[in-house]
Structure formats: C-alpha cells, structure tokens
Design a protein around this motif. Structure first.
Motif, PDB file in Angstrom:
ATOM      1  N   SER A  37       0.827  -1.206   0.000  1.00 16.69           N
ATOM      2  CA  SER A  37       0.000   0.000   0.000  1.00 16.69           C
ATOM      3  C   SER A  37       0.865   1.262   0.000  1.00 16.69           C
ATOM      4  N   ASP A  38       1.911   1.272   0.815  1.00 16.95           N
ATOM      5  CA  ASP A  38       2.820   2.430   0.864  1.00 16.95           C
ATOM      6  C   ASP A  38       3.548   2.626  -0.462  1.00 16.95           C
ATOM      7  N   LYS A  39       3.965   1.524  -1.069  1.00 15.99           N
ATOM      8  CA  LYS A  39       4.661   1.616  -2.356  1.00 15.99           C
ATOM      9  C   LYS A  39       3.733   2.130  -3.463  1.00 15.99           C
ATOM     10  N   PHE A  40       2.494   1.690  -3.442  1.00 16.97           N
ATOM     11  CA  PHE A  40       1.531   2.148  -4.451  1.00 16.97           C
ATOM     12  C   PHE A  40       1.248   3.642  -4.295  1.00 16.97           C
ATOM     13  N   ARG A  41       1.151   4.092  -3.066  1.00 17.17           N
ATOM     14  CA  ARG A  41       0.924   5.521  -2.824  1.00 17.17           C
ATOM     15  C   ARG A  41       2.120   6.332  -3.318  1.00 17.17           C
ATOM     16  N   LEU A  42       3.319   5.868  -3.019  1.00 14.05           N
ATOM     17  CA  LEU A  42       4.524   6.568  -3.469  1.00 14.05           C
ATOM     18  C   LEU A  42       4.607   6.563  -4.991  1.00 14.05           C
ATOM     19  N   PHE A  43       4.261   5.446  -5.603  1.00 16.77           N
ATOM     20  CA  PHE A  43       4.251   5.323  -7.061  1.00 16.77           C
ATOM     21  C   PHE A  43       3.305   6.350  -7.676  1.00 16.77           C
ATOM     22  N   ALA A  44       2.131   6.536  -7.067  1.00 19.12           N
ATOM     23  CA  ALA A  44       1.157   7.498  -7.580  1.00 19.12           C
ATOM     24  C   ALA A  44       1.629   8.935  -7.402  1.00 19.12           C
ATOM     25  N   LEU A  45       2.151   9.243  -6.223  1.00 14.36           N
ATOM     26  CA  LEU A  45       2.570  10.613  -5.937  1.00 14.36           C
ATOM     27  C   LEU A  45       3.751  11.036  -6.803  1.00 14.36           C
ATOM     28  N   LEU A  46       4.739  10.165  -6.960  1.00 16.74           N
ATOM     29  CA  LEU A  46       5.905  10.505  -7.775  1.00 16.74           C
ATOM     30  C   LEU A  46       5.554  10.548  -9.262  1.00 16.74           C
ATOM     31  N   SER A  47       4.660   9.680  -9.689  1.00 20.41           N
ATOM     32  CA  SER A  47       4.275   9.655 -11.100  1.00 20.41           C
ATOM     33  C   SER A  47       3.464  10.882 -11.475  1.00 20.41           C
ATOM     34  N   SER A  48       2.740  11.454 -10.516  1.00 14.29           N
ATOM     35  CA  SER A  48       1.895  12.614 -10.805  1.00 14.29           C
ATOM     36  C   SER A  48       2.660  13.926 -10.756  1.00 14.29           C
ATOM     37  N   ASP A  49       3.910  13.873 -10.303  1.00 16.66           N
ATOM     38  CA  ASP A  49       4.730  15.092 -10.190  1.00 16.66           C
ATOM     39  C   ASP A  49       5.817  15.072 -11.263  1.00 16.66           C
ATOM     40  N   PRO A  50       5.646  15.834 -12.348  1.00 17.61           N
ATOM     41  CA  PRO A  50       6.628  15.818 -13.439  1.00 17.61           C
ATOM     42  C   PRO A  50       8.002  16.344 -13.043  1.00 17.61           C
ATOM     43  N   SER A  51       8.081  17.034 -11.916  1.00 20.99           N
ATOM     44  CA  SER A  51       9.375  17.584 -11.497  1.00 20.99           C
ATOM     45  C   SER A  51      10.265  16.531 -10.852  1.00 20.99           C
ATOM     46  N   LYS A  52       9.674  15.359 -10.541  1.00 16.89           N
ATOM     47  CA  LYS A  52      10.433  14.312  -9.874  1.00 16.89           C
ATOM     48  C   LYS A  52      10.699  13.165 -10.831  1.00 16.89           C
ATOM     49  N   LYS A  53      11.940  12.791 -10.950  1.00 20.69           N
ATOM     50  CA  LYS A  53      12.311  11.680 -11.819  1.00 20.69           C
ATOM     51  C   LYS A  53      11.967  10.369 -11.127  1.00 20.69           C
TER      52      LYS A  53
ATOM     53  N   ASN B  25      13.373   1.633  -8.056  1.00 12.97           N
ATOM     54  CA  ASN B  25      13.731   2.176  -6.747  1.00 12.97           C
ATOM     55  C   ASN B  25      12.550   2.122  -5.783  1.00 12.97           C
ATOM     56  N   ILE B  26      11.334   2.134  -6.328  1.00 11.75           N
ATOM     57  CA  ILE B  26      10.143   2.069  -5.487  1.00 11.75           C
ATOM     58  C   ILE B  26       9.837   0.635  -5.078  1.00 11.75           C
ATOM     59  N   PHE B  27       9.817  -0.259  -6.051  1.00 11.52           N
ATOM     60  CA  PHE B  27       9.391  -1.630  -5.781  1.00 11.52           C
ATOM     61  C   PHE B  27      10.545  -2.565  -5.424  1.00 11.52           C
ATOM     62  N   GLY B  28      11.747  -2.237  -5.819  1.00 10.53           N
ATOM     63  CA  GLY B  28      12.897  -3.052  -5.460  1.00 10.53           C
ATOM     64  C   GLY B  28      13.047  -4.284  -6.338  1.00 10.53           C
ATOM     65  N   ASP B  29      14.259  -4.805  -6.407  1.00 12.12           N
ATOM     66  CA  ASP B  29      14.543  -5.960  -7.255  1.00 12.12           C
ATOM     67  C   ASP B  29      13.837  -7.222  -6.771  1.00 12.12           C
ATOM     68  N   LYS B  30      13.641  -7.339  -5.456  1.00 10.15           N
ATOM     69  CA  LYS B  30      13.062  -8.550  -4.901  1.00 10.15           C
ATOM     70  C   LYS B  30      11.626  -8.337  -4.411  1.00 10.15           C
ATOM     71  N   SER B  31      10.963  -7.338  -4.961  1.00  7.04           N
ATOM     72  CA  SER B  31       9.600  -7.040  -4.549  1.00  7.04           C
ATOM     73  C   SER B  31       8.636  -8.131  -5.010  1.00  7.04           C
ATOM     74  N   ASP B  32       7.584  -8.349  -4.220  1.00 10.09           N
ATOM     75  CA  ASP B  32       6.544  -9.303  -4.600  1.00 10.09           C
ATOM     76  C   ASP B  32       5.560  -8.677  -5.590  1.00 10.09           C
ATOM     77  N   VAL B  33       5.651  -7.370  -5.807  1.00  9.50           N
ATOM     78  CA  VAL B  33       4.794  -6.699  -6.796  1.00  9.50           C
ATOM     79  C   VAL B  33       5.372  -6.956  -8.183  1.00  9.50           C
ATOM     80  N   VAL B  34       4.584  -7.595  -9.034  1.00 11.21           N
ATOM     81  CA  VAL B  34       5.069  -7.926 -10.376  1.00 11.21           C
ATOM     82  C   VAL B  34       4.507  -6.988 -11.434  1.00 11.21           C
TER      83      VAL B  34
END
Length: 274
Positions: A65-81, A86-95
């Motif tokens: 849930s925290d990763k999804f929120r961060l994904f949404a917030l960073l994706s909605s801000d064009p000033s942030k690369k 870096n959000i989900f990590g190499d070993k994340s269970d999110v596919v």
C-alpha cells in the motif's frame, strides 16, 4: 460341605478383578487425556500458524500500500524523476503496477517486473491484454472502499493476488488536486511456501466475502473457490476476536478449526484439521 473355591482363591479372584477394573479405568483415563492433549496441541499449532500468517500478510499489504501511494505521488509530479525499480525493489513481490485517474481512461504509467515475465515465459502484454480481460480490475470497489483485494489467478498464469488503492494528491496547502487509482498484482510465493509446509491442517487465505485468495491447491485459486458457506468462515466473521480456535462440523464431518483476521478485516486465514 466345603465351597468349590477356597477363601484364598476367592480373595485372589476379587483382587484380580479389582486390579483389572483399575487397569481398564486407568487406560480409559489415559486415552481421554491423550486425546485431549492431542486436540490442544493441534489447536495450539493451528492458532500459532494462522496468527503468524496474519502478521506476514499484514506486513506484506501495508508495504505494498505504501509503495503504491509513493508510485502514484511521484508519477503525478513531473518535477520528480521516477525510477520504478527504486520504489518496488529488485526482490519485490509486486510484479505489475498501473496508475489511472478515476475515470480509468487508459493507464498513465506502468511498472512491470521483467524478471517475472522471463521466469514464467509470459508475454510483455500479459497483464494488460491477457489478465485484465479475464479478471477485470474492480475499479468500483477500489474507489468505494479506498482499496480492494481480489483473486487474480487464471489458467495459464501463476498464482496472483490483485490489489488496488485510491490516492488523493494534495498541494502544499492540503487541498486535493487529483484523484488517482493504482492497481497491481502480487505474487504470493512466500505465503504459498508457508502453506505447503503445513501438514497437520489445510490452510486457506480468503477475502472478506469468503472468496479464496491464496490456497496450496492452484485449482482452488483459478476457480475462485468460495468459502462463504463454511462454518469456520461464518464463525470468523461473527467473532469479535481476531484469532481463535473452534471445534466445528460440516458436511465432511467434525474438524478442529482456527482463524485469524488481518489487514483491517479484509483478509481471513482459515485452517482446519481432522
């Protein structure tokens, strides 16, 4: 006329009968104690197992849930690369994760775990062109409840759990400026590994409606097996405690059950042993 048996013989007979009676009573008590101790042991093992699974699932979904929120917030801000890895990590269970506005008019941004696709020989379009049509994203439920969890396993795929949440974007004054929805899929490998190690009972993870989310038998996941009529699920729903055990009966006979509620009552772990 003397009796057929001597007094000594009668005495020995009575003592033998009493001894045999005591032995029988002792054996009956020992059997009952053994059965009671065995039942308590199974109860304790089941209670411990569902409790540990509940903690594992709570940690998993809070993190997603925290990763999804961060994904949404960073994706909605064009000033942030944004670097998805870096959000989900190499070993994340999110596919897979996809960002939408609440009108669902096409995804704004996607994240796909390429290693997952390569491992299972899936096409790069698997999630959007194969999985979505077979298991439509429940946008209405996500928007209504703020978040939603569903079974996303299909024939020809792998065990997957769908998860979606709404994200409200606010400006520096705390005023909402956008409403976004993030949906994605989680591979439940860690939970399945734990379930496969359980030998004394059959454990299942279901949603708040009793629909199977994770089951050691993949067929039950593909078929969206429903446990809503199960006495154990009904007992769990009606219970005011989050973890408990019970002796129950259904069409298959009597069984020892244990349950645990987790993630704000959205997930139930059910375990039954003969």
């Amino acid at each position: 006329m003397k009796g057929f048996f001597s007094i000594r013989t009668k005495f020995l007979g009575v003592m033998s009968a009493l001894l045999l009676m005591c032995l029988v009573v002792y054996l009956l008590i020992a059997v009952e104690v053994f059965k009671t101790d065995k039942t308590e042991l199974i109860y304790d093992l089941n209670r411990s197992m569902v409790s540990n699974l509940a903690i594992e699932l709570e940690t998993e979904f809070v993190g997603v849930s925290d990763k999804f929120r961060l994904f949404a917030l960073l994706s909605s801000d064009p000033s942030k690369k944004l670097i998805n890895e870096n959000i989900f990590g190499d070993k994340s269970d999110v596919v897979f994760a996809s960002l939408y506005r609440q009108n669902q008019a096409g995804a704004l941004k996607n994240f796909t775990d390429q290693k997952y696709l390569e491992t299972y020989g899936l096409e790069s379009s698997f999630f959007e062109e194969t999985l979505h049509p077979l298991k439509p994203v429940p946008f209405a439920e996500i928007i209504k409840n703020g978040e939603f969890i569903w079974n996303a396993s299909i024939d020809g795929g792998t065990p997957l759990v769908g998860y979606g949440r709404s994200v409200v974007v606010e400006d520096t004054k705390g005023i909402p400026t956008d409403h976004l929805t993030v949906v994605g899929y989680i591979k439940p490998d860690k939970i399945l590994k734990i379930l496969s190690l359980v030998k004394l009972s059959e454990a299942t993870v279901v949603d708040q409606n009793g629909i199977v989310l994770i089951h050691p038998n993949f067929e039950a996941m593909k078929e969206n097996k429903n446990f809503s009529a199960s006495p154990l699920f009904k007992t769990a729903v009606d219970s005011k405690v989050n973890v408990s055990v019970a002796s129950l009966k259904d069409d298959a006979g009597e069984f020892l059950g244990a349950f645990a509620k987790t993630y704000q009552g959205k997930i139930y772990i059910l375990s039954r042993a003969s």
